[in-house]
Structure formats: C-alpha cells, structure tokens
Enzyme design. Structure first.
Site, PDB file in Angstrom:
ATOM      1  CB  CYS A   1      -0.927   0.015   1.213  1.00  0.00           C
ATOM      2  SG  CYS A   1      -0.071   0.301   2.762  1.00  0.00           S
TER       3      CYS A   1
ATOM      4  CB  CYS B   1       4.881   0.039   1.204  1.00  0.00           C
ATOM      5  SG  CYS B   1       3.754  -1.180   1.907  1.00  0.00           S
TER       6      CYS B   1
ATOM      7  CG  ASP C   1      14.370  33.470 -27.853  1.00  0.00           C
ATOM      8  OD1 ASP C   1      14.630  34.657 -27.652  1.00  0.00           O
ATOM      9  OD2 ASP C   1      15.061  32.722 -28.559  1.00  0.00           O
TER      10      ASP C   1
ATOM     11  CG  ASP D   1      18.326  28.419 -28.129  1.00  0.00           C
ATOM     12  OD1 ASP D   1      18.531  28.385 -26.904  1.00  0.00           O
ATOM     13  OD2 ASP D   1      18.982  29.124 -28.905  1.00  0.00           O
TER      14      ASP D   1
ATOM     15  CG  ASP E   1      16.751  31.380 -24.684  1.00  0.00           C
ATOM     16  OD1 ASP E   1      17.144  32.552 -24.737  1.00  0.00           O
ATOM     17  OD2 ASP E   1      16.234  30.796 -25.645  1.00  0.00           O
TER      18      ASP E   1
END
Length: 750
Positions: free
Chosen positions: A20, A23, A436, A635, A639
């Site tokens: 479950c 865990c 951009d 790109d 950037d």
C-alpha cells in the site's frame, strides 16, 4: 527533483512485497539513508524505485530488505528486456492471484449462499461444532494458500515496527477466524447470542482482495503503452559497411563512426549524419510532426524514425544508450517514476493513515463492548474487522503515480518530453509564458523574401550578383542570400576586392562590375540615388524584413529583403495559449521595430526588444515578482539561465542536442502547438490526479465511520466485512480505470 539530478548515475529497483501507499515512504526513507544516495523515488503503481547516486547495488538491496521488502536491481538490462521481464513477472503474479482468488471464493461463496438461504451461522449443537470445525480448518487452508502474502507482509512490517495494508488485512481476517474458532472449540466461553462464526468473511475478504489486486495489475499494464511504443521504434539490426561489404549486424554491435545503409521503408537504427543519398524521413513518432522531412548530405538522422523514399548512407554519431531515442525512453521512464508535490501529500498521509485506522478499530471495538447491544462481543469483532478492511489505502497510493504515468506517456506520444512530476504539476499552473522570438516564434533561419528590381535586370541576375559578393561573408543575412541563390541553381561568380564595412554592408568586384550591397547609410555615403525606393524599404521593415540595397557601378539595381519568417502555425498556437488565459510575452535581442512587427503579426501585445542573453532571466524574475507563474520557452542553450529560473522551462529542440538536457520540458517538434499541448496535457493530468485523490480520500473518510457502526443507532445499519473487502478491492480498480481515461485525452488545436 532539481534539474541537475538527471545527470547523476541512476538505476531502477523492482520492489516485492509493497502492499500500500504507506510502504512508499518506508522504502524511500530506507534508501535515502544509504550513504551515497542522492534521491530515491518510488512509483507505487509500477512497484519500482528510481535511485540516483554513487552507491553499490548490494547496499540498495540490503536497505530495502532491512525495511521488510524484497528488491532486485534492473539497471544492467536495456529497456526492452526490462519491460519484457516486468510484463512476465506481472503476468505470473496475475495468474497466481487469480488461482488464489478462485480457491478463496470457492469456499467463501458457498458459505455466503448458505448464510443467505439457511440463515444464521451459529454454533448450538455438537453436530454444528464438528461441521464448523471442518469449515474452520478449510478456511485456515485458504488463509495459508491464498492469503499467506498478507500475513507474511504483516509480520515483516511488525518486526520492522511499522504497519501497512497487509497489517490491516491480516488483523481483520485473522481476528474473524480466531473469534470463530473460539466459538467452535469453546462455545461456553462466548454468550449464546454471540456464538456466530465468520469463516465466510475471512475467505470472501481474501478472495475479493486478491481479485481486486489481479484486476489492478491487468489494468495497470496499459499505462506502460507509451514506453512500449517508444521501445518498438528501435530497430533490431543495422546494415553496416564492413571490409568493403554491407552486412546486417545486431543493433548492439553498431559502433560510433560506422557507415550505415538505410533503404526505403526501413527504420533508421542509430543517430547519424547523411554522407550520401537523398530521402524523406517520417519523424512523427518522435516529434508528433506528420509531414516527412527532407534529408540530404550533411543532415542529421534520428534513430527510430522511418526512411520513406530514397536509400541513404550515413555515419553513426550516437549508438546504444546515447541515441536520442534511448535518452528519450530513459527520460520518460524517469518522469513516470517521479512525484509531483500533490503526490507527496498522499505519501505523507498514508504514513500516518494505517496506525490511525488501527487505533480507530480498537476504539470502535471498545465502544461496542461497553455501550453496544447484545451480543456486544460479536458486534465489536464485526466493526473492528470492517474498519480494518475498508480503510486499506491502496487507492490512495495508486491515485498519483497512475495518472503521472499515463500523462507523461501521453505527452511523449505528442512529441513533448516532461522531465519530472514537479514540472508536470507546475505546467498546469502557468499564468504567463515568455516566448523567445528567433527559432521559437520564427524559423530561426533568415530567408530571402522579396526582390524588387530597379531597371531591366532579372531577379535571378541581381540575386546571383549579390550572392557572388556575399560568398566571402559569414554574416547570417549573407548566408541566407547565398543559400537562396544555390536553391535556385544559380551560377555564382568570383568576388574580388571584397571588403566588409562594419554596420553598413559589403563591397567588391564581380565579373568586372563594382558592387555595393548594404543599408541606406552605405548608399548615401557612396552617393547612390535611392530616394524612389525609401518608401518600399520602410514598408519591408514594418513587416519585420531587413531591406538591403544592391548597386552596380554606382547605380541602384535592386532592393532585396531578408527576414526570419514566422512559423506557419505560430499564430494559431499563440491564440490557443491566450484563449487558455495565459499572458503571452515575446522576448528578443532584435531592434524594437522588428520586434513590434513580429509581435503584431502573431497577436502578442506585450514584448521586450534589444534584450541581451544575460538579461533574459531578469525578465523572468520581473514577471514572477508580479505574481505570475512563469513558463519560459527558448532553444535550451542561449536561454539556459532564463529556463532555469522560470517555474517551468520549455526547450524547443529536435531531440538530438543539448535541448533535451536543459529544460523541464522539451518540445521535440518546432511547433508552438507542442507548448499548448504540454500545458493541456499537464492540466488534464492534474485534474485526473485530483479526481483520484478525492475519490480515495472520500471513500476512506466516508467508509470508516460507517464501518465503525456510526449509522447503527439511527438506522440499525452495520456494514458487513465482506462488503468492506469488496469495496476496498474495487476502489483501487476505480482509480486505475480513471487514470487510464487519460489515454483518450486529445489536446485540441484550434
């Protein structure tokens, strides 16, 4: 997960015995305490853990075993082998659960029918004692055969001082069986009204929970389909030049630098660069772009894409796990294993949930014993058992990872690579998107758009002259003019006396003619008459084009316009973002006039021009200070600072360069529709997670009080442990089914 963690050595562990959500926290904590482990993130739905750090496999396995679970490291296998192994293991587990379910229900269903037809299952005569003793022993056999994994799991949790789903099931079914055996073996120890046996509840609960787990495994397998499709893209063999012959070899034996032949209709086996031939390549399964892409000498090829028409020979540049496809598969798997913040909340709650339920069960039993009607002890047993069974938090643990797996896979199919769960969640909250300009909104490659001839020369003549002169220049505008001439097959002359005039243009001689090529200032300085063309040049500039004048022997012969064209679908994609309530901002290093022209063409009202690369991150911070959740699209290289600072960084890339490693989300195709798709899929996934969590929390919150008997004083209603077992089992199936609904989601391009 931060953006650097993907670079740390990682491996995947298959976990055994995790029952479950509670865990998850125990296993992650155990692994994170191992020296050298940087991060451990468990995907409960897949029962796998992704571990990053410098640590031995043995240390990881021992840590998991010490926490009471089993583990196997799978990092040495490739993705296909691992998935195949996991599917076989799941299939074997499914068949085992179905066998155990049939044995348990084979006893439980007849007992249930007996109770409905004959009536109370009480012990009042010697014959009934003997008969129920036989049934009790058969039920013990069911517990040992069909329910042993629950009891083993509960024992392991006990010796590790913890509790999980197995603890609740073991306590509930074990208590019901023990109480029933006391009634059978020592009926005098129990009040006459309480001599009721609950063997059918024990058998039915074990059978129904096994059925629920089996159905969950079957439904869970569908969530790996995105990975299966990606793995299916990989070629099995490659035709390689060896000893002046072309031979077919297994893909694993291809080396970097090998020359590989691909014929029409074949899959490209590895990444490379075309050295001979021309073809079109279908890259849709990687980029989502339906149109085939032209490939010629010098162009890059991506492994897994399909060669459509011509035969090409290429040089392998990336092989094995370094190919773009292998890295994409690795990224998708890593993202599917990661958790968004909303998922960590479920883990924290689960850690406290099981102990809290055990306390509620005890309180419920004590309340019935002290204040309930006769037979109080029977009511106490039933209420405590029902509380323990109905509260199992399986659905809670599945709620988040199931949706993340499907959502990330769905995004990958659309050519969108989401690095981690945090980016998935953050993308759904974006309120402002910075784009951009160059290479994002525009094509990123200047092209000749207009040629206005002055005099009697043809367009081809003036373009050939300009290109002949510009062959010696490395300026981007010069490159675009030379490329345009070459595409038209024009013959270029040799330039002599070439001279670049900074900020103005170039001059030189071609075929005995003195050429000047540049801006208005250059023409004015050299006394070239251009007055009649000034208006046309200004009109070009207003459309984001760069006008350049060409003069031959002191006379103007042409006005040539070059621009970086806007991508065909940028306008539609930007409208999608704006329609979704996102504030779209354009960022560029270009001059204000060009920026304004592009912004007007694509429908962006807000833009920043003449921004240096190092200033881009300042613009991100500026919007964040205004309270915006900011996405940055660029790109992935220039950037990088802005991408890192943004709440979510989107890199536009082909999947073969550093863009894959530089942002939270990589758009494999150049279209901004991929950006809108990423946000749409993110929002759909988060919506699905919330539905799952709501369902799981409400189910447990509403079920526990009813199971404890809260409605009994008012309506005489007490929930049966068997009904609780069925409800608990099928709640997990409901969550899995809801998560799989995401597979039908399609972002709308409008």
């Amino acid at each position: 997960m931060n953006k650097q963690e993907s670079r740390i050595a990682s491996r995947e562990l298959l976990i055994e015995g995790a029952g479950c959500a509670s865990c998850v926290g125990k296993i992650e904590t155990a692994l994170q305490q191992v020296p050298g482990v940087e991060r451990a993130s468990m995907n409960f739905a897949q029962r796998t853990v992704n571990v990053s750090g410098e640590v031995s496999d043995q240390a990881l396995v021992e840590a998991v075993e010490a926490a009471g679970y089993g583990a196997r490291v799978t990092s040495s296998k490739d993705n296909g082998d691992l998935l195949s192994e996991k599917e076989k293991a799941d299939e074997a587990y499914y068949k085992r659960l179905m066998r155990e379910m049939m044995v348990a229900l084979g006893l439980g269903v007849p007992l249930m029918l007996y109770s409905l037809v004959v009536g109370e299952m009480t012990v009042t005569t010697t014959f009934e004692r003997v008969a129920w003793l036989v049934v009790g022993l058969l039920t013990l056999g069911v517990m040992l055969f069909a329910g042993r994994h629950f009891y083993i799991g509960a024992w392991k949790s006990f010796i590790n001082h913890s509790a999980n789903m197995d603890t609740l099931i073991a306590l509930g079914t074990g208590t019901a069986w023990l109480y029933s055996m006391v009634v059978v073996l020592a009926p005098e120890a129990v009040p006459l009204m309480a001599r009721h046996v609950y063997f059918e509840a024990t058998a039915m609960i074990i059978g129904l929970i096994n059925l629920g787990l089996a159905l969950e495994i079957r439904a869970r397998g569908r969530t790996s389909e995105a990975i299966k499709r990606l793995i299916g893209l990989q070629a099995k063999t490659a035709r390689v030049e060896r000893d002046d012959q072309e031979v077919d070899i297994p893909i694993e034996e291809v080396l970097e630098g090998d020359r590989v032949r691909v014929r029409p209709g074949e899959k490209i086996p590895v990444d490379g660069v075309v050295v001979e031939g021309h073809s079109t390549v279908d890259e849709s399964m990687l980029t989502g772009e339906p149109m085939p892409v032209e490939k010629a000498e010098g162009d890059t090829l991506v492994g897994g894409t399909i060669n459509k028409s011509g035969s090409v020979l290429f040089r392998a540049t990336r092989v094995g796990k370094d190919t773009a496809l292998a890295r994409i598969i690795s990224m998708v798997k890593q993202a599917q294993n990661s958790k968004p913040p909303i998922g960590r909340l479920a883990d924290v709650i689960s850690a406290y949930f099981v102990p809290a339920i055990m306390i509620i069960a005890v309180i419920s039993a004590l309340a019935w014993l002290n204040f309930g009607p006769e037979p109080a002890i029977a009511f106490a047993i039933v209420s405590a058992t029902t509380v323990l069974i109905i509260a199992c938090p399986c659905a809670l643990g599945l709620a988040t990872p199931m949706s993340v797996m499907v959502g990330v896979g769905k995004a990958a199919e659309a050519g969108v690579l989401i690095r981690n769960g945090e980016a998935l969640q953050s993308a759904s909250k974006i309120t402002a998107m910075i784009l951009d300009k160059t290479g994002t909104i525009t094509e990123g490659a200047p092209q000749v758009t207009d040629i206005l001839v002055v005099g009697e020369r043809s367009e081809s003549d003036v373009l050939a002259l300009a290109a002949s002169l510009e062959q010696g220049s490395e300026h981007p505008l010069a490159v675009s003019i030379v490329e345009s001439a070459k595409k038209q097959g024009l013959e270029l002359g040799k330039a002599e006396g070439f001279n670049a005039i900074a900020g103005h243009g170039v001059e030189g001689n071609v075929d005995g003619q003195a050429l000047l090529f540049g801006n208005e200032k250059l023409m004015r300085d050299r006394d070239v008459t251009i007055d009649a063309q000034i208006g046309q040049a200004q009109a070009m500039a207003a459309k984001a084009q760069t006008p350049m004048y060409l003069a031959v022997n002191g006379r103007l012969v042409a006005l040539i316009a070059v621009s970086d064209p806007i991508k065909q679908d940028s306008v539609a994609a930007i409208k999608r973002l704006q329609k979704d309530g996102i504030r779209v901002v354009m960022l560029t290093g270009d001059n204000r006039d060009t920026a304004k022209a592009v912004a007007e063409q694509v429908g962006i009202k807000e833009f920043f021009a003449e921004v240096l690369p190092e200033q881009k991150s300042d613009k991100v911070a500026e919007l964040q200070q205004q309270g915006e959740t900011v996405g940055m699209t660029g790109d992935g290289i220039n950037d990088a600072p802005a991408l890192a600072l943004a709440n979510v960084g989107f890199a536009i890339g082909t999947g073969t360069d550093v863009a894959i490693e530089s942002a939270d989300v990589t758009l494999m195709r150049g279209s901004l529709h991929g950006l809108a798709d990423a946000i749409a899929i993110s929002r759909a996934t988060l919506r699905n997670i919330r539905q799952n969590l709501f369902g799981a929390f409400i189910y447990n919150a509403a079920g526990v009080p009813v199971a404890a008997g809260l409605l009994y004083p008012f309506f005489g209603m007490l929930l049966s442990p068997v009904i609780a077992g069925a409800a608990m089992a099928f709640s997990s199936l409901t969550v899995v089914t809801n998560a799989n609904r995401l597979r039908l989601f399609k972002p709308q391009e409008h």
